[in-house]
Enzyme design. Structure first.
Site: not given
Lengths: 656, 321
Positions: A413, A457, A473
């Site tokens: 991420c 994250h 995202d």
């Protein structure tokens, strides 16, 4: 004749108990203490045991003094202090070990048992896990048993001592509960013990440099647990907002320390339905507070505030487990207006870093007809081209975003969030990185959500006119299952493997979940019983305006009452010692026979008189008399209380 | 005789010792009729390594009892008749100058037997008495600077006649304390007296009886006696008895710790003689009058004059735990 005489071995039977009790109480501390403390403790225990077994002499005074000084200096050297939980428990453990070297008699062992009780209790200063309670209780039980083994001159069996110790502890349970309920909790305790801050911190790091670390370890440690009174939001909405990073130096993203921002909440337009929930957060020793994107109301009791960039934070760092409630709105609109200054700030990139990426962004933006199209194109690029989600990406070196986007194309991420933010900023779109947690796992046993460190994250927020700041995202574009499923599959693979299993085991899963549910209940019901809950409970009990004086008075009254009740119970429970069971049986026999023995009449003369008065009793009376004499006056191996009991019972029944 | 011969071949296990003891008791019972409990007490006294004082009128079998004890136990026997002109040297022995060797030679007195019967001990002067009593206590004698050990086992059975008061020197309390037990024999009952009158002459019978025990077995018996089990309640009982003798207004001087020890030793031996699994209260009561009787002094106001009455009074007033 030697001048100094060794030990006489008189402690041989009690010393193992003392050593055991000490070991019991030291073990919870050892993992936090320097290794040499363990070594000293083991060495002194072994030494003392050998001294007793081999009848050696105890070390002379000067050796003990030198050792004590050395250990004191050792503690000072390890901690640079002698106050606080760490050095305090280290000193206590070391001194208990050294005390062994001058333990000569029972009195010294009592001192050691006192020390072990103290050590047992002081481990609560460090942590109060669910398993601490049974462990510490058994530690106390063991110490009590050791005490009884030492104090009781009569030969008691181990089981008897254990039972007596257990009974004593059972008596103390009501007192314990009363004290737990009524002992006044004060928000800032005046007896505050300096908390050990030397331990490792876990949680979110307040900066991000993708490519510096080449692998991300999946820690299954719990970050926080969430209780939803209503429905649990779907995985796609479970973005737990933590901190916002907005400064980029070409390599590392950083943010600001949280500071109170009065406008932060006013910048948000809350839309749609709200979600209410309660979070129990494990200590992080940081100020950040996590909440579901986007929090609208939060617990003022925990002194939580909203800092700029809509980050929640707390005045004091979270150095104990805390519970707070939050209301969030999954749909919201943030900062419709962005000042020229802010807009410039959020599009800043350092001059000459990642040139390829900047070039790529300008090209792509030029070919796209709107910012929104451009964003979608970038996401599509991640999705359709050969970009991979991996937890072991190669290191990136200089210009990490260029290296990532054009060479390695592997990352987790952080890599995607960083690259995405750079691509946005290069195209003149304000963007920033948000760190937090995503997902979480529902515990079927307790209907709550567990969020682990492995769920940490990073995602982005970009600003567009009309839309304000909104969440993007990029990781979801690469690995949608990361968002939809969370990481739990991977995690339980790990657990299974460490147990020698290949596949996630349903059984292990059940155990882990049950254990976590128990832990949650423990946190909720026991550890969360602080000042607020206490005064709520007191009000519920009917105490008006509870303050600590009232609670203290109630406590004292209750303790006195409980001690009275326990004393009465003890008096009622009292049974004469077992040897008198034999005497009791004999009395039963004389009562059943109907002839009272005279003062000073021996069993044999009583038997003679009885058979003269009632000759038909001779047979049974003869048996009982000889059984009684053997049981009461013979060696214990001849004592057959059972035979006497059945003979007397039979005799009494016959006479009725 | 047969029993003696078999015994020598047998290992001295617990059961064999008991068998030997029962045989010894039987032999003694054949000679002294109807005095079973006194025989048990006398045996217990010797097994507890104590000395025995028999106090009774003449003709009741004191001497016969002492002689048969020596005989049955297989011990060497000497009798010293105490008279007012008895000198210590008559008891202990003298050094005689031998002209042929030109040296003094110690001539052992009658005291150097394993069982010594000191007959009518209260007739001799205190000086002669103390020579005997010191030997009893020390189990050795010193003559002309030389120490001579007395044999082991070593028992003194002393007799005294309570009715003669003129020209006697009654043993003081401190000397009486040297005797573990003081026994009274008393008259035999009708039946036993008849058997005595019609039966064989006792002295002839005595000559026919062979030794049942020997010093080795006796030593083993004495060791076994010291190991007889005694439980807490029984020790409580003995302590209660001792406390009572000290606190009772009827008793001027109660039992000393030595007296209490004597009571324990005698009760153990009696329990062994009676083959009890441990010391029973009955054992304590059986030996109490003999052990405590001569150690207790009644208060002048007390209604209990004789040792027997006093002992009965104590036993009847102390609870058995």
């Amino acid at each position: 004749m030697s001048k100094r005489i060794g030990t006489d071995g008189s402690l041989l039977h009690s010393l193992p108990w003392t050593l055991g009790a000490l070991a019991f109480s030291v073990v919870p501390h050892l993992q936090f203490l320097p290794i040499w403390v363990t070594a000293i403790f083991l060495a002194c225990s072994a030494w003392r045991w050998q001294v007793e077994r081999k009848r050696w002499r105890l070390p002379p005074t000067w050796i003990r003094i030198v050792l004590s000084l050395l250990c004191f200096i050792g503690v000072l050297a390890s901690y640079e202090s002698v106050s606080g939980v760490g050095p305090g428990s280290a000193l206590l453990a070391v001194m208990a070990a050294l005390k062994l070297l001058e333990t000569k008699e029972r009195r010294d062992q009592f001192v050691l048992l006192f020390i072990s009780i103290f050590l047992i209790m002081s481990s609560l200063l460090r942590e109060q896990y669910l398993w601490s309670l049974p462990y510490l209780m058994s530690g106390v039980l063991f110490t009590m048993t050791a005490w009884l083994r030492m104090a009781d001159a009569r030969k008691m069996s181990v089981v008897q001592s254990l039972r007596t110790g257990g009974r004593l502890m059972a008596y103390s349970v009501p007192l314990m509960i009363a004290m737990w309920i009524f002992f006044p909790r004060i928000a800032t305790p005046f007896w505050a013990v300096p908390i050990d801050t030397s331990g490792a911190t876990s949680g979110l790091s307040d900066q991000m440099s993708p490519g510096d670390i080449s692998s991300l370890s999946l820690s299954d440690a719990v970050a926080f647990r969430v209780n939803f009174p209503g429905a649990i939001p779907p995985p796609q909405q479970r973005y737990w907002r933590g901190l916002v990073l907005h400064r980029f130096n070409g390599r590392t993203w950083t943010g600001n320390d949280p500071s109170f921002d009065t406008r932060a909440r006013d910048d948000v337009d809350y839309l749609g339905e709200s979600v209410k929930y309660q979070i129990t957060m494990e200590p992080t020793r940081q100020h950040w507070i996590l909440a579901l994107d986007m929090p609208s109301e939060w617990d003022r009791n925990q002194r939580i505030f909203m800092a700029s960039q809509q980050q929640l934070a707390r005045m004091q760092p979270v150095d104990q487990r805390i519970t707070y409630s939050v209301t969030s709105h999954p749909s919201y609109r943030l900062n419709n207006q962005l000042s020229r200054f802010s807009s410039d700030y959020y599009t800043q990139l350092p001059g000459n870093s990642n040139p390829q990426s900047v070039e790529l962004a300008r090209e792509m933006r030029a070919s796209a007809d709107s910012s929104e199209t451009y964003i979608n194109q970038v996401l599509r690029k991640f999705h359709q081209e050969e970009y991979f989600y991996t937890l072991q990406p190669p290191p990136l070196g200089n210009d990490p975003v260029d290296r990532f986007l054009f060479d390695t194309r592997q990352g987790f991420c952080e890599h995607y969030a960083s690259a995405f933010a750079v691509l946005m900023r290069a195209a003149g779109i304000p963007a920033r990185v948000v760190l937090g947690y995503q997902g979480g796992e529902i515990n079927p046993m307790g209907r709550y959500l567990i969020v682990r460190q492995a769920d940490a994250h990073a995602w982005n927020e970009v600003w567009l006119p009309e839309r304000g700041w909104f969440r993007v995202d990029p990781t979801a574009a690469v690995a949608p299952q990361r968002i939809d499923e969370g990481r739990s599959g991977a995690m339980f693979d790990g657990i299974g493997a460490s147990w020698g299993l290949d596949a996630p085991s349903e059984f292990l899963y059940q155990i882990t979940m049950t254990w976590d549910a128990l832990n949650t209940k423990w946190n909720e019901w026991i550890l969360a019983y602080g000042p607020d809950n206490q005064s709520k409970f007191m009000e519920w009990l009917g105490m008006d305006d509870p303050d600590w004086q009232k609670m203290m008075l109630t406590l004292v009254a209750l303790v006195i009452l409980l001690i009275l009740i326990i004393s009465v119970l003890l008096i009622m429970r009292y049974r004469p010692p077992p040897k008198d069971e034999i005497a009791r049986l004999y009395r039963k026999f004389t009562v059943a026979a109907g002839v009272d023995p005279a003062i000073g009449e021996t069993p044999l003369s009583y038997f003679a008189r009885l058979t003269k008065e009632i000759p038909e009793l001779a047979g049974a009376a003869d048996d009982i008399t000889s059984l009684y004499l053997d049981a009461r006056y013979g060696p214990s191996e001849m004592a057959s209380v059972k035979a006497l009991q059945s003979a007397v019972t039979g005799f009494a029944r016959q006479r009725h | 005789m047969q029993q003696g011969n078999t015994l020598e071949k047998l290992p001295l296990s617990g059961d064999k010792l008991k068998v030997a003891l029962v045989a010894a008791r039987q032999s003694l019972g054949n000679i002294i009729l109807g005095k079973n409990s006194e025989i048990a007490l006398a045996l217990a006294c010797l097994l507890a390594r104590g000395h025995l004082l028999i106090e009774d009128l003449p003709g009741l079998g004191k001497t016969i009892l002492a002689q048969s004890l020596a005989r049955v136990l297989g011990l060497s026997f000497q009798r010293i008749q105490f008279t007012s002109d008895l000198l210590p040297a008559d008891i202990v022995g003298v050094s005689i100058f031998r002209q042929e060797s030109g040296e003094f030679e110690f001539q052992r007195g009658p005291i150097f037997a394993e069982l010594v019967l000191a007959d009518e001990v209260n007739r001799a002067t205190p000086k002669a008495q103390s020579a005997l009593l010191e030997a009893m206590e020390e189990r050795q004698v010193s003559v002309d600077g030389q120490t001579h050990s007395l044999p082991s086992p070593y028992f003194v059975v002393a007799t005294q006649n309570p009715s003669d008061q003129i020209g006697t020197f009654p043993l003081p309390e401190s000397q009486l304390d040297r005797f573990l037990m003081r026994l009274e024999l008393g008259y035999p009952n009708e039946e036993n007296e008849r058997a005595l009158l019609t039966g064989t002459d006792r002295r002839q019978l005595l000559a026919e009886v062979g030794p049942v025990l020997n010093p080795e077995v006796l030593a083993a018996l004495q060791d076994a006696v010291a190991k007889v089990h005694m439980t807490d309640p029984l020790i409580d009982y003995i302590q209660a008895l001792v406390r009572f003798t000290r606190e009772s207004p009827d008793i001027e001087t109660g039992l000393s710790p030595r007296g209490a020890l004597a009571l324990v030793a005698a009760a153990r031996a009696h329990a062994y003689v009676e083959s009890h699994s441990g010391v029973f209260p009955d054992d304590v009561q059986a030996v109490f009058a003999s052990v405590a009787g001569h150690r207790l002094k009644p208060a002048s106001s007390s209604a209990y004059r004789t040792p027997a009455e006093l002992s009965r009074y104590v036993l009847d007033n102390v609870h058995i735990p």
